[in-house]
Design a protein around this motif. Structure first.
Motif, PDB file in Angstrom:
ATOM      1  N   ARG A 193     -32.241   4.723  -1.583  1.00  0.00           N
ATOM      2  CA  ARG A 193     -32.092   4.034  -0.291  1.00  0.00           C
ATOM      3  C   ARG A 193     -30.646   4.039   0.210  1.00  0.00           C
ATOM      4  O   ARG A 193     -30.231   3.128   0.930  1.00  0.00           O
ATOM      5  N   SER A 194     -29.898   5.060  -0.143  1.00  0.00           N
ATOM      6  CA  SER A 194     -28.490   5.125   0.276  1.00  0.00           C
ATOM      7  C   SER A 194     -28.327   5.698   1.676  1.00  0.00           C
ATOM      8  O   SER A 194     -27.242   5.629   2.256  1.00  0.00           O
ATOM      9  N   GLY A 195     -29.394   6.280   2.220  1.00  0.00           N
ATOM     10  CA  GLY A 195     -29.303   6.928   3.520  1.00  0.00           C
ATOM     11  C   GLY A 195     -29.109   8.428   3.428  1.00  0.00           C
ATOM     12  O   GLY A 195     -28.836   9.089   4.430  1.00  0.00           O
ATOM     13  N   LYS A 196     -29.276   8.994   2.233  1.00  0.00           N
ATOM     14  CA  LYS A 196     -29.004  10.424   2.044  1.00  0.00           C
ATOM     15  C   LYS A 196     -29.973  11.309   2.818  1.00  0.00           C
ATOM     16  O   LYS A 196     -29.580  12.366   3.322  1.00  0.00           O
ATOM     17  N   SER A 197     -31.237  10.902   2.924  1.00  0.00           N
ATOM     18  CA  SER A 197     -32.204  11.726   3.656  1.00  0.00           C
ATOM     19  C   SER A 197     -31.847  11.798   5.138  1.00  0.00           C
ATOM     20  O   SER A 197     -31.932  12.862   5.752  1.00  0.00           O
ATOM     21  N   ALA A 198     -31.416  10.668   5.713  1.00  0.00           N
ATOM     22  CA  ALA A 198     -31.022  10.659   7.121  1.00  0.00           C
ATOM     23  C   ALA A 198     -29.804  11.552   7.348  1.00  0.00           C
ATOM     24  O   ALA A 198     -29.730  12.294   8.333  1.00  0.00           O
ATOM     25  N   VAL A 199     -28.835  11.484   6.432  1.00  0.00           N
ATOM     26  CA  VAL A 199     -27.650  12.339   6.531  1.00  0.00           C
ATOM     27  C   VAL A 199     -28.048  13.805   6.425  1.00  0.00           C
ATOM     28  O   VAL A 199     -27.571  14.657   7.186  1.00  0.00           O
ATOM     29  N   ALA A 200     -28.943  14.119   5.488  1.00  0.00           N
ATOM     30  CA  ALA A 200     -29.381  15.501   5.302  1.00  0.00           C
ATOM     31  C   ALA A 200     -30.124  16.023   6.530  1.00  0.00           C
ATOM     32  O   ALA A 200     -29.940  17.176   6.937  1.00  0.00           O
ATOM     33  N   GLU A 201     -30.962  15.179   7.132  1.00  0.00           N
ATOM     34  CA  GLU A 201     -31.687  15.591   8.331  1.00  0.00           C
ATOM     35  C   GLU A 201     -30.731  15.863   9.483  1.00  0.00           C
ATOM     36  O   GLU A 201     -30.871  16.849  10.207  1.00  0.00           O
ATOM     37  N   ARG A 202     -29.739  14.987   9.647  1.00  0.00           N
ATOM     38  CA  ARG A 202     -28.752  15.186  10.698  1.00  0.00           C
ATOM     39  C   ARG A 202     -27.959  16.465  10.460  1.00  0.00           C
ATOM     40  O   ARG A 202     -27.669  17.227  11.398  1.00  0.00           O
ATOM     41  N   LEU A 203     -27.624  16.712   9.210  1.00  0.00           N
ATOM     42  CA  LEU A 203     -26.877  17.914   8.874  1.00  0.00           C
ATOM     43  C   LEU A 203     -27.689  19.175   9.164  1.00  0.00           C
ATOM     44  O   LEU A 203     -27.157  20.171   9.665  1.00  0.00           O
ATOM     45  N   ALA A 204     -28.991  19.146   8.849  1.00  0.00           N
ATOM     46  CA  ALA A 204     -29.845  20.301   9.142  1.00  0.00           C
ATOM     47  C   ALA A 204     -29.858  20.600  10.633  1.00  0.00           C
ATOM     48  O   ALA A 204     -29.782  21.767  11.052  1.00  0.00           O
ATOM     49  N   LEU A 205     -29.940  19.553  11.454  1.00  0.00           N
ATOM     50  CA  LEU A 205     -29.900  19.741  12.903  1.00  0.00           C
ATOM     51  C   LEU A 205     -28.555  20.315  13.340  1.00  0.00           C
ATOM     52  O   LEU A 205     -28.490  21.190  14.209  1.00  0.00           O
TER      53      LEU A 205
END
Length: 207
Positions: free
Chosen positions: A10-22
């Motif tokens: 729950r650190s927010g890593k998935s959101a960061v990864a999704e933003r990075l992919a975009l």
């Protein structure tokens, strides 16, 4: 480009990864192809099903999802050349590789066959990850790999848990060496430990 994103639960890593992919697709001037989400999670119970559905809603439209608990390399081979791919997550893939009957010879070996040792099974797992990155490079994919940091506490006492954590950290160390960019996420903040110096890096620092 290969990017490794890690962080605690729950650190927010998935959101960061999704933003990075975009960002990666945008940085390729529209040449980043279709966005693909490679999901290693199995829908094992109602809670997991709810988590998967929540992540789908958060990602929004524009993502093509491939559910691939184990056969990640085979899934990448189906992705069009030059696409942008988010693999989430290596943590689940590693546990399934070690303990699921599909690959664990202790539960799937035929009578008379020799079971793999622990070291052989782990070596084959690392070789599979190597094949995944090689496939991404050959197909000119932008690949973002997400995983959990599980080694922030005292070493576990249970043998199987320690074996899993050690295997996952072996994968992490190798992947960090291969990736052009390594990011750790803490409380939603992305910390760059290794940067490629591309336009994407500059954009992410401004975000």
């Amino acid at each position: 480009m290969i990017v490794f994103v890690s962080g605690g639960a729950r650190s927010g890593k998935s959101a960061v990864a999704e933003r990075l992919a975009l960002e990666l697709r945008a940085a390729n001037a529209g040449q980043g192809g279709v966005l693909y989400y490679l999901a290693t999670a199995r829908t094992s119970d109602a809670e997991m099903a709810q988590r998967i559905e929540r992540h789908r809603r958060q990602r929004g439209s524009g993502w093509h999802t491939l559910e691939t608990p184990l056969a990640v390399t085979e899934a990448l081979a189906q992705v069009p050349l030059g696409s942008t791919v988010l693999l989430d997550c290596l943590t689940l893939w590693a546990s399934q590789w070690l303990f699921q009957s599909e690959v664990d010879p202790l539960s799937s070996a035929e009578p008379g066959e020799e079971a793999w040792s622990n070291s052989q099974l782990e070596a084959r797992g690392l070789a599979e990850l190597e094949a995944t990155l090689e496939c991404a490079r050959q197909r000119k994919l932008s690949l973002v790999v997400v995983s959990n940091d599980l080694n922030e506490d005292l070493p576990p006492q249970e043998t199987l848990v320690w074996r899993y954590v050690a295997f996952l950290q072996q994968l992490h160390c190798w992947l960090a060496g291969e990736a052009q960019r390594v990011i750790e996420v803490a409380a939603g903040v992305a910390i760059d430990w290794k940067s490629h110096g591309s336009a994407v890096d500059k954009n992410m620092r401004k975000a």
